[in-house]
Scaffold this motif. Structure first.
Motif, PDB file in Angstrom:
ATOM      1  N   ARG A   1     -36.455  57.337  43.656  1.00 41.85           N
ATOM      2  CA  ARG A   1     -35.598  58.464  44.012  1.00 41.85           C
ATOM      3  C   ARG A   1     -34.509  57.951  44.948  1.00 41.85           C
ATOM      4  O   ARG A   1     -34.813  57.396  46.008  1.00 41.85           O
ATOM      5  CB  ARG A   1     -36.425  59.560  44.674  1.00 41.85           C
ATOM      6  N   VAL A   2     -33.260  58.141  44.547  1.00 37.40           N
ATOM      7  CA  VAL A   2     -32.128  57.558  45.278  1.00 37.40           C
ATOM      8  C   VAL A   2     -31.253  58.670  45.834  1.00 37.40           C
ATOM      9  O   VAL A   2     -30.902  59.617  45.118  1.00 37.40           O
ATOM     10  CB  VAL A   2     -31.293  56.630  44.373  1.00 37.40           C
ATOM     11  N   LEU A   3     -30.897  58.552  47.108  1.00 34.29           N
ATOM     12  CA  LEU A   3     -29.953  59.453  47.761  1.00 34.29           C
ATOM     13  C   LEU A   3     -28.660  58.691  48.014  1.00 34.29           C
ATOM     14  O   LEU A   3     -28.662  57.672  48.700  1.00 34.29           O
ATOM     15  CB  LEU A   3     -30.529  59.969  49.081  1.00 34.29           C
ATOM     16  N   LEU A   4     -27.568  59.182  47.441  1.00 36.56           N
ATOM     17  CA  LEU A   4     -26.252  58.559  47.575  1.00 36.56           C
ATOM     18  C   LEU A   4     -25.404  59.401  48.515  1.00 36.56           C
ATOM     19  O   LEU A   4     -25.253  60.608  48.311  1.00 36.56           O
ATOM     20  CB  LEU A   4     -25.588  58.465  46.198  1.00 36.56           C
ATOM     21  N   ILE A   5     -24.842  58.763  49.545  1.00 39.17           N
ATOM     22  CA  ILE A   5     -24.035  59.472  50.543  1.00 39.17           C
ATOM     23  C   ILE A   5     -22.555  59.211  50.293  1.00 39.17           C
ATOM     24  O   ILE A   5     -22.117  58.058  50.213  1.00 39.17           O
ATOM     25  CB  ILE A   5     -24.402  59.024  51.973  1.00 39.17           C
ATOM     26  N   GLY A   6     -21.772  60.302  50.169  1.00 36.25           N
ATOM     27  CA  GLY A   6     -20.332  60.174  49.990  1.00 36.25           C
ATOM     28  C   GLY A   6     -19.817  61.136  48.943  1.00 36.25           C
ATOM     29  O   GLY A   6     -20.591  61.785  48.230  1.00 36.25           O
ATOM     30  N   ASN A   7     -18.503  61.219  48.801  1.00 37.79           N
ATOM     31  CA  ASN A   7     -17.924  62.184  47.865  1.00 37.79           C
ATOM     32  C   ASN A   7     -16.651  61.702  47.199  1.00 37.79           C
ATOM     33  O   ASN A   7     -15.878  62.505  46.672  1.00 37.79           O
ATOM     34  CB  ASN A   7     -17.636  63.505  48.589  1.00 37.79           C
ATOM     35  N   GLY A   8     -16.404  60.385  47.188  1.00 35.19           N
ATOM     36  CA  GLY A   8     -15.157  59.862  46.640  1.00 35.19           C
ATOM     37  C   GLY A   8     -15.318  59.179  45.299  1.00 35.19           C
ATOM     38  O   GLY A   8     -16.371  59.236  44.661  1.00 35.19           O
ATOM     39  N   GLY A   9     -14.246  58.500  44.871  1.00 42.01           N
ATOM     40  CA  GLY A   9     -14.280  57.777  43.615  1.00 42.01           C
ATOM     41  C   GLY A   9     -15.283  56.644  43.621  1.00 42.01           C
ATOM     42  O   GLY A   9     -15.944  56.372  42.607  1.00 42.01           O
ATOM     43  N   ARG A  10     -15.381  55.947  44.730  1.00 44.32           N
ATOM     44  CA  ARG A  10     -16.379  54.874  44.854  1.00 44.32           C
ATOM     45  C   ARG A  10     -17.780  55.427  44.593  1.00 44.32           C
ATOM     46  O   ARG A  10     -18.586  54.851  43.862  1.00 44.32           O
ATOM     47  CB  ARG A  10     -16.290  54.270  46.251  1.00 44.32           C
ATOM     48  N   GLU A  11     -18.076  56.598  45.192  1.00 42.63           N
ATOM     49  CA  GLU A  11     -19.402  57.175  45.045  1.00 42.63           C
ATOM     50  C   GLU A  11     -19.650  57.669  43.617  1.00 42.63           C
ATOM     51  O   GLU A  11     -20.774  57.581  43.115  1.00 42.63           O
ATOM     52  CB  GLU A  11     -19.601  58.308  46.056  1.00 42.63           C
ATOM     53  N   HIS A  12     -18.617  58.181  42.944  1.00 40.56           N
ATOM     54  CA  HIS A  12     -18.795  58.584  41.550  1.00 40.56           C
ATOM     55  C   HIS A  12     -19.117  57.364  40.690  1.00 40.56           C
ATOM     56  O   HIS A  12     -20.007  57.409  39.828  1.00 40.56           O
ATOM     57  CB  HIS A  12     -17.552  59.300  41.030  1.00 40.56           C
TER      58      HIS A  12
END
Length: 414
Positions: free
Chosen positions: A2-13
């Motif tokens: 289970r992975v939690l990804l922090i952020g909201n930009g193009g890099r994160e997408h």
């Protein structure tokens, strides 16, 4: 996993797409995410720069791995707070992230480690800035000493513009100009072992032919057909390993993603900057070519087992990404304009939002990027621009020369 990804930009997408494609990932949660990420992950609200809030969310969702995308949460100490809960986190400690958070600190580390870089002076007053500009001469390079979302650097022949930028920043680093094509090299590390990814080149200025002011990045491509043989090995030996050793010696080991920004000068590769996270938009092209599952690689770095990870594998061909920016960017940015055509595979969301009626709208300067792949750079460029031709955004603009010089064999080394 289970992975939690922090952020909201193009890099994160881009990270979300690769993480979601990893067979080892059972569930992907992103916080706060964006409309593009919502297609592959469960979105949760969080204040990304609030360490305890992120750590609490990681516990709540039962994360096995937390991946911190942007630099500001890293400098704020988010990775420390997550690890304090006993959860693996990909991203350096707050103390190590100062490598990006302060240009002065980074220069001090480079000097101590013997890393080849530009001569520089930290300046706190207008008189100090003026003296440094005179010492180094034009083109003038003035960098905000702190975080500036990729827009804190001015490179100009206009001395007045250089002085004005310094005044707007406060403390700055003034450097000698490094002539030569630039390279972005991402290195995944657990603080001791280090694994380089594929080198890429990004385009910082807003207009074709590198005209206009610097931006957060208007496009990128990989691989680099013009790169000198042995470049990556040389950078790993002369830059990365000495830097990691120096950071360990200081008691602040760097574990996460070390971004090495380079200029290939007449005297060899020299470091322009370090960042403490994946770069945007280079992440879009590098991950488009990475065949190795991403979650396992990042988990190995987060748990100190990178030396045991299998060698990376890469897809054949090339990748190009082109950023579509909102009206007025980078001086200003206009929000609220409706976007159509962004549902195509290969479109990466950055500054987008959904209205109550469900419309996708611009919500930032760099709105999205179109990433194309192909057998070579020519085909990858065609694929990226074909994607863009199907997208509409009032006032939107993009460069039309991303990767063109490399595709035509026009990049020469000093």
């Amino acid at each position: 996993m289970r992975v939690l990804l922090i952020g909201n930009g193009g890099r994160e997408h881009a990270l979300a797409l690769s993480l979601a494609a990893d067979p080892a990932v059972d569930q992907l949660i992103a916080a706060p995410g964006n409309p593009g990420i919502a297609a592959v992950a469960e979105l949760r609200p969080v204040a990304a720069t609030a360490p305890q809030a992120v750590a609490a969310l990681a516990v709540e969702v039962g994360a096995d791995l937390v991946v911190v995308g942007p630099e500001a949460p890293l400098v704020a100490g988010v990775a420390d707070a997550v690890r304090a809960k006993g959860i693996a986190c990909f991203g350096p400690s707050g103390a190590a992230a100062v490598l990006e958070g302060s240009k002065t600190f980074a220069k001090d580390v480079m000097t101590a480690a013997g890393v080849p870089t530009a001569q520089a002076a930290t300046c706190r007053t207008p008189d100090e800035v003026a003296a440094a500009l005179d010492d180094f001469g034009a083109p003038y390079v003035v960098k905000n000493d702190g975080l500036a979302a990729g827009k804190g650097v001015v490179v100009t022949d206009d001395r007045a513009a250089a002085l004005a930028h310094a005044e707007s920043c406060g403390q700055v680093v003034v450097e000698e100009y490094l002539a030569g094509p630039e390279v972005s090299l991402f290195v995944v590390t657990d603080g001791v072992a280090a694994v380089p990814l594929l080198p890429a080149q990004d385009f910082k200025r807003v207009g074709d032919g590198d005209a206009g002011p610097n931006t957060g990045g208007m496009g990128a491509y990989a691989p680099l057909p013009w790169a000198p043989p042995g470049l990556v090995d040389q950078v790993m030996a002369e830059v990365v390993q000495p830097t990691l050793t120096e950071m360990r010696d200081r008691g602040t080991p760097f574990a996460g993603l070390l971004y090495v920004g380079l200029a290939i000068t007449a005297t060899g590769p020299r470091v322009i900057e370090f960042n403490a996270r994946f770069g945007d938009p280079e992440t879009q092209v590098v991950l488009a070519l990475l065949a190795t599952p991403l979650a396992g690689l990042l988990y190995a770095a987060a748990t100190g087992t990178l030396a045991d990870h299998p060698p990376l594998s890469w897809r054949d061909g090339a990748a190009v990404t082109v950023v579509l920016a909102s009206a007025g960017y980078p001086t200003t940015s206009r929000s609220g304009d409706v976007i159509t055509g962004a549902e195509q595979p290969g479109v990466i969301h950055a500054g987008t939002a959904r209205t109550e009626s469900g419309d996708l709208v611009a919500a930032g300067g760099r709105v999205l990027s179109a990433t194309g792949t192909g057998a070579d750079l020519i085909q990858a460029r065609e694929a990226a621009y074909r994607l863009l031709s199907g997208i509409t955004l009032a006032g939107g603009h993009y460069r039309r020369d991303i990767g063109l010089a490399a595709a035509q064999g026009r990049i020469t080394l000093p």
